[in-house]
Structures are given as C-alpha cells and as structure tokens.
Design a protein around this motif. Sequence first.
Motif, short mmCIF file in Angstrom:
data_model
loop_
_atom_site.label_atom_id
_atom_site.label_comp_id
_atom_site.label_asym_id
_atom_site.label_seq_id
_atom_site.Cartn_x
_atom_site.Cartn_y
_atom_site.Cartn_z
N GLU A 132 5.45 8.28 3.58
CA GLU A 132 5.64 7.11 2.71
C GLU A 132 4.64 7.12 1.55
O GLU A 132 5.00 6.79 0.41
CB GLU A 132 5.52 5.82 3.50
CG GLU A 132 6.68 5.59 4.45
CD GLU A 132 8.04 5.54 3.75
OE1 GLU A 132 8.13 4.93 2.66
OE2 GLU A 132 8.99 6.13 4.28
N HIS A 133 3.40 7.51 1.82
CA HIS A 133 2.41 7.58 0.74
C HIS A 133 2.82 8.65 -0.28
O HIS A 133 2.77 8.41 -1.49
CB HIS A 133 1.01 7.85 1.28
CG HIS A 133 -0.01 7.91 0.21
ND1 HIS A 133 -0.45 6.78 -0.45
CD2 HIS A 133 -0.64 8.95 -0.38
CE1 HIS A 133 -1.33 7.13 -1.38
NE2 HIS A 133 -1.45 8.44 -1.36
N THR A 178 -8.49 2.58 8.76
CA THR A 178 -7.84 2.14 7.53
C THR A 178 -7.46 3.34 6.66
O THR A 178 -7.88 4.46 6.91
CB THR A 178 -8.78 1.22 6.72
OG1 THR A 178 -9.94 1.96 6.35
CG2 THR A 178 -9.17 0.00 7.53
N GLY A 179 -6.70 3.05 5.63
CA GLY A 179 -6.27 4.08 4.70
C GLY A 179 -5.13 4.89 5.29
O GLY A 179 -4.99 4.98 6.51
N PRO A 180 -4.31 5.49 4.47
CA PRO A 180 -3.20 6.27 5.01
C PRO A 180 -3.67 7.49 5.79
O PRO A 180 -4.60 8.18 5.38
CB PRO A 180 -2.41 6.72 3.78
CG PRO A 180 -2.95 5.99 2.62
CD PRO A 180 -4.27 5.42 3.01
N LEU A 181 -3.04 7.73 6.92
CA LEU A 181 -3.19 8.98 7.67
C LEU A 181 -2.18 9.94 7.07
O LEU A 181 -0.98 9.74 7.18
CB LEU A 181 -2.92 8.74 9.16
CG LEU A 181 -2.88 9.98 10.04
CD1 LEU A 181 -4.22 10.73 10.02
CD2 LEU A 181 -2.48 9.61 11.46
N LEU A 231 7.18 8.42 -6.75
CA LEU A 231 7.86 7.31 -7.42
C LEU A 231 6.93 6.46 -8.28
O LEU A 231 7.39 5.58 -9.01
CB LEU A 231 8.53 6.41 -6.37
CG LEU A 231 9.64 7.07 -5.56
CD1 LEU A 231 10.07 6.18 -4.42
CD2 LEU A 231 10.81 7.42 -6.47
N GLY A 232 5.63 6.70 -8.19
CA GLY A 232 4.67 5.92 -8.96
C GLY A 232 4.37 4.57 -8.37
O GLY A 232 3.85 3.69 -9.06
N THR A 233 4.66 4.37 -7.09
CA THR A 233 4.42 3.07 -6.45
C THR A 233 3.22 3.06 -5.51
O THR A 233 2.80 2.00 -5.06
CB THR A 233 5.67 2.62 -5.67
OG1 THR A 233 5.99 3.61 -4.69
CG2 THR A 233 6.85 2.42 -6.61
N SER A 234 2.66 4.24 -5.18
CA SER A 234 1.46 4.32 -4.33
C SER A 234 0.24 4.53 -5.22
O SER A 234 0.31 5.22 -6.23
CB SER A 234 1.54 5.50 -3.35
OG SER A 234 2.47 5.26 -2.34
#
Length: 164
Positions: A39-40, A132-135, A46-49
């Motif tokens: 997802e990240h 926290t933060g994306p894995l 897409l410029g959304t993360s």
Amino acid sequence: MNASLEKWGFVYTPEIVLPSGELIIGPPVRNKIPSQGIEHLAGLILGTSALIGNWYISLVEQNYMPSDASVAADLPAIECQAYTAAQRLLWEPASSGGVIDNINDRAEFEINADKRIYGAFLVAAAAKGSGTGPLFSIARFQTPHDVTAGSTMRLRVATVLVSN
C-alpha cells in the motif's frame, strides 16, 4: 496483477562474524512485502503516500511467520534488541543498473547477548521496539541463526528492478 508484485521484493543475505573471526554466510532469502508495504509503494506511485527518507533494518528473534497481514505494530513482540546500536540500523543502499542494495555498506549488528535470529525487516521507524511507520519488508531465514555475544551479524538487503 497481484502475482507480479509477489515476484518482486528484497533478498536478505545474512553473514555472521564470530568472535574468533570465522565467517558464516547464510543462504539468501526472499522477503515478504506485506500489504502495509504494498500500500505504501502504491501510494508513492500515485503520489498519495508521504516520501520516507530513511528505512531501517532490524532483526527478528521470535519464531514468527511473515504474512500479508504483518504490520509494524507486530514488531515490538518479535524484534531482537540485543545489539549495541542505540536504534535500528539505517539501510544505506546504492543503485546501479536497476540493482538497489547495501553491499558496500551492509548493516552490522554487534550482538551483545546470545540470541537465535529468525529473520530481519525494513521499516520506517528508527527506534528499537517501535511499532510505528510502514513495515516495508520482512524476511524469515531458511533456518534460524544462533548468534553468540561478541559476534557481528551483517545483512545485505537488495532488490532488482527489471522490465519484462
């Protein structure tokens, strides 16, 4: 479409330097990029993360099986913190010809207690034990590595970007 994402990922190659100087090289293993990492990555395209400037490497000391549902919140219960650095180690890759890896600056964990290491991961948070933060990536070694205090565990983490 998802099948192509399953083929792409990171390869982790562990090395252990024992206190005697003996070098043990483990076999390379492919990672799992969990849904949180996918997802990240999709959000970056897409410029959304939000862009994450640093990724950090750490070790897994619990008998944990990575899955699509693995998330950073799982890490505090499985992460090895028995190394001398105050925080997780910075992944410092270089890129050449579509290969992104840290071969010239492998993460080096100076182990300060006897541990059985089952794997490793890449995550956005620097603090040891943080959930926290994306894995972004998590890998389970083919067999666990028993690492003694005074040893150094080095990790090469690499990925290849190629066009079909």
